[in-house]
Motif scaffolding. Structure first.
Motif, short mmCIF file in Angstrom:
data_model
loop_
_atom_site.label_atom_id
_atom_site.label_comp_id
_atom_site.label_asym_id
_atom_site.label_seq_id
_atom_site.Cartn_x
_atom_site.Cartn_y
_atom_site.Cartn_z
N GLY A 173 0.82 -1.21 0.00
CA GLY A 173 0.00 0.00 0.00
C GLY A 173 0.84 1.25 0.00
O GLY A 173 0.56 2.22 -0.73
N GLY A 174 1.91 1.26 0.81
CA GLY A 174 2.78 2.43 0.86
C GLY A 174 3.52 2.65 -0.44
O GLY A 174 3.69 3.80 -0.88
N LEU A 175 3.94 1.58 -1.09
CA LEU A 175 4.66 1.72 -2.36
C LEU A 175 3.72 2.15 -3.47
O LEU A 175 4.08 2.96 -4.33
CB LEU A 175 5.35 0.40 -2.72
CG LEU A 175 6.51 -0.01 -1.80
CD1 LEU A 175 7.03 -1.38 -2.16
CD2 LEU A 175 7.63 1.02 -1.85
N ALA A 176 2.50 1.61 -3.46
CA ALA A 176 1.52 2.00 -4.48
C ALA A 176 1.25 3.50 -4.43
O ALA A 176 1.07 4.15 -5.47
CB ALA A 176 0.23 1.22 -4.29
N ALA A 177 1.25 4.06 -3.23
CA ALA A 177 0.98 5.49 -3.08
C ALA A 177 2.12 6.34 -3.61
O ALA A 177 1.94 7.54 -3.88
CB ALA A 177 0.73 5.81 -1.60
N LEU A 178 3.31 5.75 -3.80
CA LEU A 178 4.47 6.51 -4.28
C LEU A 178 4.67 6.38 -5.78
O LEU A 178 5.54 7.06 -6.34
CB LEU A 178 5.73 6.04 -3.54
CG LEU A 178 5.77 6.31 -2.04
CD1 LEU A 178 7.05 5.75 -1.43
CD2 LEU A 178 5.67 7.81 -1.77
N VAL A 179 3.91 5.52 -6.43
CA VAL A 179 4.03 5.39 -7.88
C VAL A 179 3.62 6.71 -8.53
O VAL A 179 2.55 7.26 -8.24
CB VAL A 179 3.18 4.23 -8.41
CG1 VAL A 179 3.19 4.20 -9.94
CG2 VAL A 179 3.70 2.90 -7.87
N GLY A 180 4.48 7.19 -9.39
CA GLY A 180 4.25 8.50 -10.01
C GLY A 180 4.82 9.65 -9.20
O GLY A 180 4.78 10.80 -9.64
N LYS A 181 5.34 9.35 -8.02
CA LYS A 181 5.94 10.39 -7.17
C LYS A 181 7.41 10.07 -6.91
O LYS A 181 7.91 10.24 -5.80
CB LYS A 181 5.18 10.48 -5.84
CG LYS A 181 3.71 10.81 -5.98
CD LYS A 181 3.02 10.80 -4.64
CE LYS A 181 1.52 11.10 -4.77
NZ LYS A 181 0.85 11.05 -3.45
N GLY A 182 8.07 9.57 -7.94
CA GLY A 182 9.46 9.18 -7.83
C GLY A 182 9.65 7.69 -7.96
O GLY A 182 10.75 7.22 -8.26
#
Length: 405
Positions: free
Chosen positions: A327-336
């Motif tokens: 979940g934490g990694l999915a939230a960072l997709v597109g943000k680096g």
């Protein structure tokens, strides 16, 4: 943890290594002096969350009390006999490990590379004595982008030129096919094939997870073609992916399983080949061995590791906390983050090169109190101890978000 008594700084200690240590590693500039659980402390007393866990050797965290107690208890009794004699800990360890992995026999060794080398030797001997392959003609099929160790035989079938360059001539007898490609695998297997050797999840390649059905397909193909399936679970095994073994995600039982790293509990090097009786049974006295393999201290610690895994607690933790990680990694997709692959508490995270190399991201995370390791350009690996808490894991993901902001 209290700050250790230390008169030399991290900088001084790193400089002191330079003229006396061979430069086979390029570590982050942190000098660890103490550790407990998911945390390490450097010589100046700064604390870091360990998100590498010794490449899965520290699945149970640093200095797990059940493991250190087993080691202390054994240190007061007996540490080494060599296999020239029996010792009172080895049979119990082998029985428990065989039962945990659903196999018949155990060949105890020390390091992961030793387990791989042992698996290769056993497979070749089985091919000559059982399958009837002509002498010195046995082949083993492996996958591209593999990582099975760094001995000269093992790097002979690596596709990583950094691991190979300058170390030839190489050992023959290996065929390399693309990972996750069953048609290519089938085309490479013939009457000389002793075994197919693969990682159920390719760790060094960046936590590469095969398609659903690949492992079952490897099992079906090897059974049909009359060769062995060897699963290298040295990094992926013993709870890391949410199962005792990663092959269990497809209910697959290989002929041989290679174990290491976490089997020593982060205390001593312990590895093993576990497998079918009719396969490991081809070995006879004098044909293979190791002075330290199966020593009493290793057997005592290994037994304590098996006891922790028998409860299922760590497999459950990896599964449940794996949801937090994804979940934490999915939230960072597109943000680096341009992509990630995760199974259990294990992830390969591809960073947008515009944000930095994997090494640079690792250095920035270190400044935020989180330790990771880069691999292959802008990819970092996350493999925290299975004892990590949800809050600690969320803190590491927040640190990653911060350094990418």
């Amino acid at each position: 943890m209290t700050a250790p008594a230390q008169t030399r700084s991290s900088v001084d200690l790193i400089r002191a290594e330079e003229p006396v240590l061979a430069h086979n590693y390029h570590p982050l500039p942190v000098v660890v002096a103490r550790a407990e659980g998911s945390w390490v402390e450097d010589v100046e007393g700064r604390r870091y969350l360990d998100m590498l866990a010794g490449y899965s050797a520290l699945n149970f965290g640093h200095r797990h009390p059940a493991l250190t107690e087993a080691a202390h208890r054994q240190l007061d009794r007996l540490t080494l006999t060599s296999r020239a004699f029996h010792n009172d800990r080895l049979a119990h360890f082998a029985e428990r490990l065989a039962a945990l992995t659903g196999q018949d026999m155990v060949l105890p060794m020390n390091t992961g590379a030793e387990a791989v080398e042992s698996g290769i030797k056993v497979a070749r001997k089985w091919a000559y004595e059982v399958k009837g392959v002509p002498a010195d003609r046995a082949t083993i099929v492996v996958a591209a982008d593999n990582f099975h160790g760094r001995t000269t035989t093992i790097v002979s079938f690596s596709t990583d030129e950094t691991a190979r360059a300058g170390f030839g001539p190489f050992t023959p007898g290996f065929r390399i096919v693309p990972y996750n490609d069953l048609p290519a695998l089938e085309a490479a297997v013939d009457e000389t094939t002793a075994a197919v050797l693969i990682e159920p999840v390719q760790g060094e390649a960046g936590v590469v997870i095969p398609d659903e059905g690949y492992l079952a397909g490897v099992r079906e193909l090897t059974s049909r073609k009359g060769c062995l399936f060897i699963a290298d679970e040295i990094q992926s095994g013993l709870g890391r992916t949410g199962r005792t073994l990663a092959v269990e995600h497809e209910s697959v039982v290989p002929d041989l399983v290679l174990l290491g790293k976490a089997l020593g509990g982060g205390i001593v090097p312990v590895s093993a080949v576990v497998g079918r009786r009719d396969v490991l049974g081809v070995l006879r006295p004098g044909e293979h061995g190791s002075t330290f393999g199966g020593n009493p201290l290793a057997a005592a610690v290994g037994t304590a590791v098996v006891e922790l895994l028998e409860t299922g607690e760590f497999q459950r933790r990896a599964t449940e906390l794996g949801v937090v990680l994804r979940g934490g990694l999915a939230a960072l997709v597109g943000k680096g983050v341009v992509g990630y692959r995760a199974r259990g508490l294990w992830a390969g995270v591809d960073i947008d090169p515009a944000f930095g190399t994997g090494r640079e991201i690792g250095e920035r995370l270190m400044a935020e109190g989180v330790l990771v390791k880069d691999t292959h350009g802008s990819t970092i690996r996350l493999a925290p101890p299975l004892t990590i808490t949800a809050d600690e894991l969320s803190g590491a993901l927040a640190a990653l978000e911060k350094v990418l902001a």
